[in-house]
Scaffold this active site. Structure first.
Site, PDB file in Angstrom:
ATOM      1  N   LYS A  51      -1.032  -1.442  -4.530  1.00  0.00           N
ATOM      2  CA  LYS A  51      -2.243  -0.409  -3.968  1.00  0.00           C
ATOM      3  C   LYS A  51      -2.133   0.984  -3.976  1.00  0.00           C
ATOM      4  CE  LYS A  51      -5.021  -0.162  -0.118  1.00  0.00           C
ATOM      5  NZ  LYS A  51      -5.654  -1.212   1.598  1.00  0.00           N
ATOM      6  N   SER A  73       0.907  -1.126   0.174  1.00  0.00           N
ATOM      7  CA  SER A  73       0.395   0.248  -0.444  1.00  0.00           C
ATOM      8  C   SER A  73       1.135   1.702   0.180  1.00  0.00           C
ATOM      9  CB  SER A  73      -0.766  -0.214   0.726  1.00  0.00           C
ATOM     10  OG  SER A  73      -1.478   1.204   1.401  1.00  0.00           O
ATOM     11  N   LYS A  95      -3.027   5.395  -2.878  1.00  0.00           N
ATOM     12  CA  LYS A  95      -3.613   5.899  -1.945  1.00  0.00           C
ATOM     13  C   LYS A  95      -4.651   6.884  -3.163  1.00  0.00           C
ATOM     14  CE  LYS A  95      -4.162   3.497   2.208  1.00  0.00           C
ATOM     15  NZ  LYS A  95      -5.331   3.744   2.673  1.00  0.00           N
ATOM     16  N   LYS A 117      -9.553  -7.356   7.803  1.00  0.00           N
ATOM     17  CA  LYS A 117      -8.752  -6.411   9.454  1.00  0.00           C
ATOM     18  C   LYS A 117      -8.783  -6.748   9.901  1.00  0.00           C
ATOM     19  CE  LYS A 117      -6.784  -2.210   6.878  1.00  0.00           C
ATOM     20  NZ  LYS A 117      -7.074  -0.973   6.648  1.00  0.00           N
ATOM     21  N   GLU A 131     -10.727   0.782  -3.074  1.00  0.00           N
ATOM     22  CA  GLU A 131     -11.418   0.086  -2.292  1.00  0.00           C
ATOM     23  C   GLU A 131     -12.052   1.875  -1.264  1.00  0.00           C
ATOM     24  OE1 GLU A 131      -8.342  -1.084  -0.594  1.00  0.00           O
ATOM     25  OE2 GLU A 131      -8.881  -1.171   1.848  1.00  0.00           O
ATOM     26  N   ASP A 171      -6.864   2.921  -2.995  1.00  0.00           N
ATOM     27  CA  ASP A 171      -7.960   3.233  -1.749  1.00  0.00           C
ATOM     28  C   ASP A 171      -8.392   4.645  -1.394  1.00  0.00           C
ATOM     29  OD1 ASP A 171      -8.655   2.540   0.070  1.00  0.00           O
ATOM     30  OD2 ASP A 171      -7.233   1.741   1.296  1.00  0.00           O
ATOM     31  N   ASP A 200     -13.765  -1.795   3.255  1.00  0.00           N
ATOM     32  CA  ASP A 200     -13.238  -1.856   3.882  1.00  0.00           C
ATOM     33  C   ASP A 200     -13.607  -1.652   5.438  1.00  0.00           C
ATOM     34  OD1 ASP A 200     -11.188  -1.093   5.834  1.00  0.00           O
ATOM     35  OD2 ASP A 200      -9.248  -0.242   4.770  1.00  0.00           O
ATOM     36  N   GLY A 229      -4.191  -4.129   6.281  1.00  0.00           N
ATOM     37  CA  GLY A 229      -3.011  -4.080   7.065  1.00  0.00           C
ATOM     38  C   GLY A 229      -3.374  -2.603   7.685  1.00  0.00           C
TER      39      GLY A 229
HETATM   40  O1  OSB Z   1      -7.238   1.491   4.659  1.00  0.00           O
HETATM   41  O2  OSB Z   1      -6.149  -0.157   4.130  1.00  0.00           O
HETATM   42  C1  OSB Z   1      -6.128   1.611   4.661  1.00  0.00           C
HETATM   43  C2  OSB Z   1      -2.803   1.648   6.861  1.00  0.00           C
HETATM   44  C3  OSB Z   1      -3.761   2.780   7.913  1.00  0.00           C
HETATM   45  C4  OSB Z   1      -5.402   2.932   7.929  1.00  0.00           C
HETATM   46  C5  OSB Z   1      -5.874   2.031   6.640  1.00  0.00           C
HETATM   47  C6  OSB Z   1      -4.775   1.669   5.722  1.00  0.00           C
HETATM   48  C7  OSB Z   1      -4.617   1.306   5.245  1.00  0.00           C
HETATM   49  C8  OSB Z   1      -3.114   1.123   4.541  1.00  0.00           C
HETATM   50  C9  OSB Z   1      -1.640   0.596   4.786  1.00  0.00           C
HETATM   51  O3  OSB Z   1      -3.593   1.233   3.782  1.00  0.00           O
HETATM   52  C10 OSB Z   1      -1.349  -0.897   4.819  1.00  0.00           C
HETATM   53  C11 OSB Z   1      -0.402  -1.217   4.984  1.00  0.00           C
HETATM   54  O4  OSB Z   1       1.161  -1.366   4.803  1.00  0.00           O
HETATM   55  O5  OSB Z   1      -0.662  -1.428   6.279  1.00  0.00           O
HETATM   56 MG    MG Z   2      -8.100   0.512   3.233  1.00  0.00          MG
END
Ligand code: OSB
Ligand code: MG
Length: 371
Positions: free
Chosen positions: A164, A138, A166, A265, A216, A191, A241, A293
Site C-alpha cells: 500500500k 503501508s 500513500k 481498525k 482507500e 491510501d 477507512d 494499522g
Molecule cells: O490510514 O491506514 C491509515 C498510519 C497512521 C494513520 C493512518 C493510517 C496509517 C497507515 C499505517 O497506513 C499502517 C501501519 O503500518 O500501521
Molecule cells: Mg487508511
C-alpha cells in the site's frame, strides 16, 4: 467469565519510528501512545490506544485519549460486575466520539478475560479462522520516487503480500505509473487519507489504468455519501477507512454502494465488540475486510493479529513486523513475518506475547493509576 476491574493503570510511552511515516495529513517521526493495564484478582489485561499524536487522522490525540480514558472510561468500568468483555463497549457508549480511547480500554478487558479463561485472545473474540494472517505493508509518502521504489523492493523481497502506498494530490498518478512500470505484477493499492474531493473525480479515474486492488478513503474523513458517485465512476474498488466508525455506518456504506471493501481498525470503531459487529455486517454482505494499522507498538499489533483471525479478514492487512517500526518493541518476542508474508498465531493465553518490562519502563513518560 464474569470479572470486576479493581485497578486501571495508564502509561504513556514514547518511541521514535525507525523511519518517518508521511501521509496526506502530515509526517510522524515519533509515536506517543497510551497503554492500558486493567487488573482483576492479580491478573492483568493489556490494551493500547491507537490514536495519533495530533488530531489529524481523526479527532483524537494522545492527550485527549489520556483524559477520556482516565476521567470518563475508567470510572465507568471500575468495580462494575461484567458478565463478559462483550459488555464493556456499552458501558462507555454514552461518550461521543473518542472511540480509540474507549477502544484501548475495551481491548484490555478482552485480553483480561482471555487470561482469566486461560485462552488466547483470538479464541476469546471468536477468531481462529486461520493460523497465519496474510500481511501487507503501508509505505508513506517519500521525498523522491527512487526512494519509494527502493522501499517497495525491500518489502516485496521480505515477502509481504501486498504493497500500500500513500497518495495525495501531486503524489499520485505519475508516481503510481512509475511504480507500475517497475512492479507490474505486485498487489498494489493506494491510501489517500481523505486528500481528495468530488472535484477530483477525473484525476481519480486515471488511477483505474493501474489495476489497483483498491483505493482507500479518497474523500473526506467524515463522509460516506460522496463516495457513492465516485465509486460508480471508478472501476477500482473503494475501501473505506476513516469514515467507518461503527457497524451501523458500515451497513449504510454498503447499502448505498459507497465502497467494495472495508478496512477495520480496532481503535477507530471502539474496540473488539464493535470491530466484530463491523466484521459480521461486511461478511453478511460479501464485503471483504482487512485489518488496518495505526503504527502500533507491540500490544496494539498483537491485538490486530488476533482480530485478523476472524473469518472475513481475507485480504492482507497493514499488520507487519515490529522491526519495520521500532529499534526495540515493548513485547517479546517481537512480531515477525514468515518468508510467505504471514504472521503465525500462537496458543498462549491472552494477546500472545510477553511485555518487555524493562524496556516498557525505559519508554514510559507518565503513569497514573485509577482505582
Ligand atoms: O490510514 O491506514 C491509515 C498510519 C497512521 C494513520 C493512518 C493510517 C496509517 C497507515 C499505517 O497506513 C499502517 C501501519 O503500518 O500501521
Ligand atoms: Mg487508511
Amino acid at each position: 467469565m464474569p470479572f470486576q476491574i479493581e485497578q486501571i493503570v495508564l502509561r504513556q510511552i514514547r518511541m521514535p519510528l525507525v523511519h518517518f511515516f508521511e501521509t496526506s495529513f502530515g509526517r510522524t517521526y515519533e509515536r506517543a501512545m497510551v497503554l492500558v493495564e486493567v487488573r482483576s484478582g492479580g491478573v492483568s489485561g493489556w490494551g493500547e490506544v491507537t490514536c495519533g499524536e495530533n488530531p489529524f487522522y481523526n479527532e483524537e490525540w494522545t492527550d485527549s485519549a489520556w483524559l477520556i480514558a482516565r476521567d470518563y472510561v475508567a470510572p465507568r468500568l471500575l468495580g462494575h460486575e461484567f458478565g463478559s468483555a462483550e459488555e464493556v463497549n456499552a458501558r462507555t457508549a454514552h461518550i461521543r466520539g473518542h472511540n480509540m480511547a474507549r477502544g484501548g480500554v475495551e481491548a484490555a478487558c478482552w485480553d483480561l478475560e482471555a487470561r482469566l479463561n486461560g485462552v488466547p485472545l483470538w479464541k476469546q473474540i471468536g477468531g481462529g479462522a486461520r493460523r497465519e494472517i496474510p500481511c501487507g505493508v503501508s509505505i508513506g509518502i517519500q521525498d523522491t520516487v527512487p526512494q519509494l521504489l527502493k522501499k517497495i523492493e525491500t518489502e516485496v523481497n521480505d515477502g509481504y503480500q501486498r504493497i500500500k502506498m500513500k497518495i495525495k494530490p501531486g503524489w499520485d498518478v505519475d508516481v503510481i505509473r512509475e511504480v507500475r512500470k517497475e512492479f507490474p505484477g505486485i498487489k498494489l493499492m493506494a491510501d489517500a487519507n481523505s486528500a481528495y474531493t468530488l472535484k477530483d473525480i477525473d484525476r481519480l479515474r486515471r488511477l483505474d489504468e493501474f489495476y489497483l486492488m483498491m483505493i482507500e478513503q479518497p474523500l473526506a474523513h467524515d463522509e460516506i455519501i460522496d463516495h457513492v458517485p465516485l465509486q460508480a465512476a471508478l472501476q477500482t474498488p473503494i475501501c473505506l477507512d476513516e469514515c467507518i466508525r461503527s457497524a451501523h455506518q458500515a451497513e449504510q456504506a454498503i447499502r448505498m454502494k459507497a465502497c467494495g471493501i472495508i478496512n477495520i481498525k480496532l481503535g477507530r470503531v471502539g474496540g473488539f465488540g464493535e470491530a466484530k459487529r463491523v466484521h459480521d455486517v461486511c461478511q453478511a454482505n460479501n464485503i471483504p475486510v482487512w485489518c488496518g494499522g495505526m503504527l502500533e507498538a507491540g500490544i496494539g499489533r498483537a491485538h490486530n493479529i488476533a482480530l485478523a483471525t476472524l473469518p472475513n479478514f481475507v485480504l492482507p492487512g497493514d499488520v507487519s513486523a515490529s522491526k519495520r517500526y521500532w529499534k526495540r518493541d515493548i513485547i517479546t518476542p517481537w512480531v515477525e513475518t514468515t518468508p510467505q508474508g504471514t504472521i503465525a498465531i500462537g496458543d498462549e493465553a491472552g494477546f500472545g506475547y510477553a511485555i518487555d518490562r524493562e524496556f516498557l519502563k525505559e519508554v514510559t513518560v507518565r503513569e497514573e493509576s485509577v482505582a
